[in-house]
Scaffold this motif. Structure first.
Motif, PDB file in Angstrom:
ATOM      1  N   MET A 190      -4.417  10.414  -1.153  1.00  0.00           N
ATOM      2  CA  MET A 190      -3.652   9.405  -0.434  1.00  0.00           C
ATOM      3  C   MET A 190      -4.558   8.477   0.372  1.00  0.00           C
ATOM      4  SD  MET A 190      -0.361  11.564   0.987  1.00  0.00           S
ATOM      5  CE  MET A 190       0.052  10.235   2.126  1.00  0.00           C
ATOM      6  N   ILE A 191      -5.489   9.045   1.118  1.00  0.00           N
ATOM      7  CA  ILE A 191      -6.336   8.237   1.983  1.00  0.00           C
ATOM      8  C   ILE A 191      -7.289   7.370   1.164  1.00  0.00           C
ATOM      9  CG2 ILE A 191      -7.995   8.275   3.868  1.00  0.00           C
ATOM     10  CD1 ILE A 191      -5.093   9.230   4.495  1.00  0.00           C
ATOM     11  N   VAL A 192      -7.896   7.942   0.138  1.00  0.00           N
ATOM     12  CA  VAL A 192      -8.828   7.167  -0.698  1.00  0.00           C
ATOM     13  C   VAL A 192      -8.097   6.005  -1.357  1.00  0.00           C
ATOM     14  CG1 VAL A 192     -10.280   7.257  -2.752  1.00  0.00           C
ATOM     15  CG2 VAL A 192     -10.375   9.117  -1.087  1.00  0.00           C
ATOM     16  N   ASN A 193      -6.910   6.263  -1.880  1.00  0.00           N
ATOM     17  CA  ASN A 193      -6.151   5.203  -2.534  1.00  0.00           C
ATOM     18  C   ASN A 193      -5.644   4.169  -1.532  1.00  0.00           C
ATOM     19  OD1 ASN A 193      -6.382   6.055  -5.212  1.00  0.00           O
ATOM     20  ND2 ASN A 193      -4.667   7.452  -5.034  1.00  0.00           N
ATOM     21  N   PHE A 194      -5.219   4.625  -0.356  1.00  0.00           N
ATOM     22  CA  PHE A 194      -4.735   3.678   0.651  1.00  0.00           C
ATOM     23  C   PHE A 194      -5.817   2.672   1.024  1.00  0.00           C
ATOM     24  CE2 PHE A 194      -4.401   2.392   5.113  1.00  0.00           C
ATOM     25  CZ  PHE A 194      -3.135   1.820   5.120  1.00  0.00           C
TER      26      PHE A 194
ATOM     27  N   SER B  65       0.828  -1.208   0.000  1.00  0.00           N
ATOM     28  CA  SER B  65       0.000   0.000   0.000  1.00  0.00           C
ATOM     29  C   SER B  65       0.863   1.259   0.000  1.00  0.00           C
ATOM     30  CB  SER B  65      -0.936   0.003   1.210  1.00  0.00           C
ATOM     31  OG  SER B  65      -1.831  -1.084   1.154  1.00  0.00           O
ATOM     32  N   LEU B  66       1.886   1.289   0.856  1.00  0.00           N
ATOM     33  CA  LEU B  66       2.757   2.470   0.913  1.00  0.00           C
ATOM     34  C   LEU B  66       3.582   2.618  -0.361  1.00  0.00           C
ATOM     35  CD1 LEU B  66       4.002   2.389   4.626  1.00  0.00           C
ATOM     36  CD2 LEU B  66       2.138   3.716   3.628  1.00  0.00           C
ATOM     37  N   GLY B  67       4.066   1.504  -0.892  1.00  0.00           N
ATOM     38  CA  GLY B  67       4.816   1.573  -2.150  1.00  0.00           C
ATOM     39  C   GLY B  67       3.955   2.059  -3.296  1.00  0.00           C
ATOM     40  N   ALA B  68       2.715   1.537  -3.376  1.00  0.00           N
ATOM     41  CA  ALA B  68       1.799   1.973  -4.430  1.00  0.00           C
ATOM     42  C   ALA B  68       1.440   3.445  -4.278  1.00  0.00           C
ATOM     43  CB  ALA B  68       0.531   1.113  -4.405  1.00  0.00           C
ATOM     44  N   LEU B  69       1.291   3.906  -3.035  1.00  0.00           N
ATOM     45  CA  LEU B  69       1.019   5.330  -2.810  1.00  0.00           C
ATOM     46  C   LEU B  69       2.152   6.203  -3.328  1.00  0.00           C
ATOM     47  CD1 LEU B  69      -0.588   5.696   0.747  1.00  0.00           C
ATOM     48  CD2 LEU B  69      -1.601   6.256  -1.463  1.00  0.00           C
ATOM     49  N   ALA B  70       3.397   5.779  -3.078  1.00  0.00           N
ATOM     50  CA  ALA B  70       4.545   6.555  -3.550  1.00  0.00           C
ATOM     51  C   ALA B  70       4.551   6.638  -5.078  1.00  0.00           C
ATOM     52  CB  ALA B  70       5.840   5.921  -3.042  1.00  0.00           C
TER      53      ALA B  70
ATOM     54  N   PHE C  26      -6.987  11.537   9.666  1.00  0.00           N
ATOM     55  CA  PHE C  26      -7.027  12.514   8.561  1.00  0.00           C
ATOM     56  C   PHE C  26      -8.445  12.905   8.185  1.00  0.00           C
ATOM     57  CE2 PHE C  26      -3.026  10.182   7.987  1.00  0.00           C
ATOM     58  CZ  PHE C  26      -2.126  11.234   7.919  1.00  0.00           C
ATOM     59  N   GLN C  27      -9.398  12.727   9.078  1.00  0.00           N
ATOM     60  CA  GLN C  27     -10.798  13.002   8.750  1.00  0.00           C
ATOM     61  C   GLN C  27     -11.009  14.442   8.315  1.00  0.00           C
ATOM     62  OE1 GLN C  27     -13.475  12.296  11.986  1.00  0.00           O
ATOM     63  NE2 GLN C  27     -15.307  12.757  10.813  1.00  0.00           N
ATOM     64  N   ASN C  28     -10.474  15.393   9.072  1.00  0.00           N
ATOM     65  CA  ASN C  28     -10.665  16.805   8.725  1.00  0.00           C
ATOM     66  C   ASN C  28     -10.022  17.149   7.387  1.00  0.00           C
ATOM     67  OD1 ASN C  28     -12.051  17.304  11.120  1.00  0.00           O
ATOM     68  ND2 ASN C  28     -10.198  17.807  12.249  1.00  0.00           N
ATOM     69  N   SER C  29      -8.837  16.589   7.138  1.00  0.00           N
ATOM     70  CA  SER C  29      -8.153  16.854   5.868  1.00  0.00           C
ATOM     71  C   SER C  29      -8.938  16.301   4.690  1.00  0.00           C
ATOM     72  CB  SER C  29      -6.745  16.242   5.895  1.00  0.00           C
ATOM     73  OG  SER C  29      -5.970  16.808   6.924  1.00  0.00           O
ATOM     74  N   ILE C  30      -9.545  15.122   4.876  1.00  0.00           N
ATOM     75  CA  ILE C  30     -10.340  14.537   3.796  1.00  0.00           C
ATOM     76  C   ILE C  30     -11.557  15.397   3.493  1.00  0.00           C
ATOM     77  CG2 ILE C  30     -11.757  12.552   3.148  1.00  0.00           C
ATOM     78  CD1 ILE C  30      -9.897  10.817   4.804  1.00  0.00           C
ATOM     79  N   GLN C  31     -12.252  15.864   4.531  1.00  0.00           N
ATOM     80  CA  GLN C  31     -13.431  16.702   4.325  1.00  0.00           C
ATOM     81  C   GLN C  31     -13.064  18.018   3.647  1.00  0.00           C
ATOM     82  OE1 GLN C  31     -15.094  17.012   8.257  1.00  0.00           O
ATOM     83  NE2 GLN C  31     -16.039  14.989   8.186  1.00  0.00           N
ATOM     84  N   LYS C  32     -11.960  18.625   4.095  1.00  0.00           N
ATOM     85  CA  LYS C  32     -11.517  19.875   3.463  1.00  0.00           C
ATOM     86  C   LYS C  32     -11.123  19.650   2.008  1.00  0.00           C
ATOM     87  CE  LYS C  32      -9.817  21.992   7.735  1.00  0.00           C
ATOM     88  NZ  LYS C  32      -8.586  22.448   8.477  1.00  0.00           N
ATOM     89  N   GLY C  33     -10.444  18.528   1.771  1.00  0.00           N
ATOM     90  CA  GLY C  33     -10.001  18.237   0.420  1.00  0.00           C
ATOM     91  C   GLY C  33     -11.163  18.008  -0.536  1.00  0.00           C
ATOM     92  N   LEU C  34     -12.155  17.234  -0.115  1.00  0.00           N
ATOM     93  CA  LEU C  34     -13.309  16.976  -0.966  1.00  0.00           C
ATOM     94  C   LEU C  34     -14.110  18.239  -1.225  1.00  0.00           C
ATOM     95  CD1 LEU C  34     -14.518  13.560   0.485  1.00  0.00           C
ATOM     96  CD2 LEU C  34     -13.344  13.949  -1.682  1.00  0.00           C
ATOM     97  N   THR C  35     -14.276  19.060  -0.167  1.00  0.00           N
ATOM     98  CA  THR C  35     -15.023  20.312  -0.318  1.00  0.00           C
ATOM     99  C   THR C  35     -14.292  21.278  -1.238  1.00  0.00           C
ATOM    100  OG1 THR C  35     -15.891  20.038   1.912  1.00  0.00           O
ATOM    101  CG2 THR C  35     -16.086  22.217   0.905  1.00  0.00           C
ATOM    102  N   ALA C  36     -12.977  21.431  -1.029  1.00  0.00           N
ATOM    103  CA  ALA C  36     -12.200  22.359  -1.845  1.00  0.00           C
ATOM    104  C   ALA C  36     -12.167  21.896  -3.294  1.00  0.00           C
ATOM    105  CB  ALA C  36     -10.775  22.463  -1.298  1.00  0.00           C
TER     106      ALA C  36
END
Length: 285
Positions: free
Chosen positions: A206-210, A84-89, A270-280
């Protein structure tokens, strides 16, 4: 006049109550199965068959140790983390640079290339299973973690590029111009200015793909056969098959809990970051 003015408020309040009820029902539909799996993971087989829906009569914590050892969950967790980490990179290197180039530079075929990325998102991943198998076979990457890393990371590049495109496109061009005046090249401008500003989108991708890499089963089952290299979803299925006619329900449910814990922890962090990212991304795209 006062009576008429109260009607819309009453209607809004009623809609709010109905909405809250629907949301709570949705929450219960998600949480109750997880609670049942957790409680079952602490039961003996006899307790499970005689008391399916109740609390454990005896809390059998040894189910987790048995799942970790007999089900090879330990090696599965390690393999899933590495893959998972390798694929993310791989994915982030390819998708961030692609999204930046497509959103900030004008060149011939840019729109067609972006349309190709969008079209690739619509292709079901199961269709690419056989072509990817033969590609890995020709590259001698079958039954390797590296092959799985490349398949996972590159397969999700179209989706990640599409997600990041709006973030990079919305950034002011004045920032790039100021960096160029200061002597920064394209790579330095991307690395030190544009990429940090697109951080909400990057974290969301990152989170969605992980979560997608962590839970993926069909490709891991098809491309990897050595037991010591199996990821945790494939290991869970094999653990079930090994039980044959007598399933160890406690250890099996304990394996499922071990599998879902990392994704829950990552999402909570990373819940707050995900919400901000989707909204933005929704606003800027």
């Amino acid at each position: 006049m006062s009576v008429k003015a109260q009607k819309p408020k009453a209607k809004i309040k009623a809609n709010s109550v109905v909405g809250n009820i629907i949301l709570w029902l949705a929450v219960l539909a998600v949480i109750l199965p997880l609670v049942w799996v957790f409680l079952t993971s602490l039961k003996s087989n006899q307790d499970f068959y005689s008391n399916v829906w109740g609390l454990p009569k005896e809390w059998v914590w040894s189910n987790y140790a048995r799942a970790w050892e007999r089900g090879n969950i330990g090696s599965g967790v390690i393999n899933s983390v590495v893959v998972s980490l390798g694929a993310l990179a791989v994915n982030l290197v390819c998708s961030t640079t692609s999204a930046y180039a497509l959103s900030r530079f004008e060149f011939r075929g840019r729109k067609a290339l972006y349309g190709l990325y969008v079209a690739a998102i619509m292709v079901p991943s199961i269709i690419t299973l056989i072509p990817q198998y033969f590609m890995l076979l020709q590259l001698n990457l079958l039954d390797t973690r590296l092959g799985l890393i490349l398949v996972y990371g590159l397969s999700s590049v179209p989706f990640s590029t599409f997600m990041l495109f709006g973030f990079f496109k919305a950034l002011p061009h004045e920032l790039e111009e100021a960096a160029m005046i200061d002597g920064a090249g394209y790579i330095k401008t991307f690395r030190t200015i544009m990429l940090p500003l697109a951080q909400p989108g990057v974290i969301t991708v990152m989170i969605v793909n992980f979560i997608d890499y962590w839970n993926e089963y069909y490709k891991a089952m098809s491309y990897v056969t050595t037991p010591s290299k199996l990821t945790i979803p494939v290991g869970l299925v094999q653990f079930t098959q090994q039980s044959q006619y007598r399933i160890d329900w406690g250890a099996l449910m304990a394996s499922n809990i071990i599998m879902i814990i990392p994704t829950i922890v990552v999402y909570c962090i990373f819940q707050n970051s995900i919400q901000k990212g989707l909204t933005a991304g929704a606003v800027k795209g």
